[in-house]
Design an enzyme around this catalytic site. Structure first.
Site, PDB file in Angstrom:
ATOM      1  N   GLY A   1       0.809  -1.219   0.000  1.00 38.10           N
ATOM      2  CA  GLY A   1       0.000   0.000   0.000  1.00 38.10           C
ATOM      3  C   GLY A   1       0.837   1.260   0.000  1.00 38.10           C
ATOM      4  O   GLY A   1       0.543   2.219  -0.735  1.00 38.10           O
ATOM      5  N   CYS A   2       1.887   1.272   0.791  1.00 42.26           N
ATOM      6  CA  CYS A   2       2.743   2.463   0.877  1.00 42.26           C
ATOM      7  C   CYS A   2       3.517   2.674  -0.413  1.00 42.26           C
ATOM      8  O   CYS A   2       3.745   3.813  -0.828  1.00 42.26           O
ATOM      9  CB  CYS A   2       3.680   2.351   2.072  1.00 42.26           C
ATOM     10  SG  CYS A   2       2.789   2.332   3.649  1.00 42.26           S
ATOM     11  N   THR A   3       3.895   1.601  -1.069  1.00 34.72           N
ATOM     12  CA  THR A   3       4.571   1.714  -2.355  1.00 34.72           C
ATOM     13  C   THR A   3       3.606   2.256  -3.405  1.00 34.72           C
ATOM     14  O   THR A   3       3.968   3.145  -4.193  1.00 34.72           O
ATOM     15  CB  THR A   3       5.152   0.355  -2.790  1.00 34.72           C
ATOM     16  OG1 THR A   3       6.103  -0.064  -1.802  1.00 34.72           O
ATOM     17  CG2 THR A   3       5.835   0.454  -4.139  1.00 34.72           C
TER      18      THR A   3
ATOM     19  N   ALA B   1       3.210   6.011  -2.658  1.00 31.44           N
ATOM     20  CA  ALA B   1       4.418   6.756  -3.010  1.00 31.44           C
ATOM     21  C   ALA B   1       4.568   6.873  -4.525  1.00 31.44           C
ATOM     22  O   ALA B   1       4.919   7.939  -5.042  1.00 31.44           O
ATOM     23  CB  ALA B   1       5.652   6.090  -2.397  1.00 31.44           C
TER      24      ALA B   1
END
Length: 152
Positions: free
Chosen positions: A45-47, A50
């Protein structure tokens, strides 16, 4: 106490992925800031989030804003994450979660650091807050929509 729309964004200084100290106050009077808090480098999710900010980075710059990501990962981890995904923006290490607490970013299920984006105008006033753990792209869309609505 959580930060609300209309509040002056609290200043802070953290270490970036390049080892430099970055203060939110450095941007005041010069550029708007899209400050986004995320749980952890290199997770799916964070990738996705970003990379969505990366893909729209020039649009943010054209709108007069700098993008800054914040998590509790180390500056070294941020450096590796930024290199791996060609992230052109600043990543800050909030290792003790002091800034996360200062802004009142909630935890999910009381354990996972939350995912919240703040749009801060050139004068340092919070103009919009978006909180969603799962709608990664919406963080970008909401921030751009807000920036376009702020008078130049």
């Amino acid at each position: 106490m959580a930060i609300k729309v209309g509040d002056t964004a609290p200043d802070f200084t953290l270490t970036s992925q390049t080892g430099e100290s970055v203060s939110l106050g450095d941007f005041r009077g010069n550029t708007a800031v899209v400050l986004y808090f995320y749980p952890k480098d290199d997770t799916p999710g964070c990738t996705s989030e970003a990379c969505a900010f990366r893909d729209s980075y020039q649009v943010f710059k054209d709108a007069g804003a700098e993008v800054i990501g914040v998590s509790s990962d180390s500056a070294y981890d941020h450096e590796q994450f930024a290199k791996k995904h060609n992230l052109p923006f600043i990543l800050l290490s909030d290792s003790g979660s002091q800034v996360r607490k200062l802004y009142g970013v909630p935890a999910t299920l009381w354990i996972l650091p939350g995912r919240v984006t703040y749009v801060i105008d050139k004068e340092g006033v919070v103009r919009h807050i978006f909180d969603s753990m799962l709608d990664f792209k919406a963080h970008v869309d909401e921030a751009l929509r807000t920036l376009k609505a702020i008078p130049a």
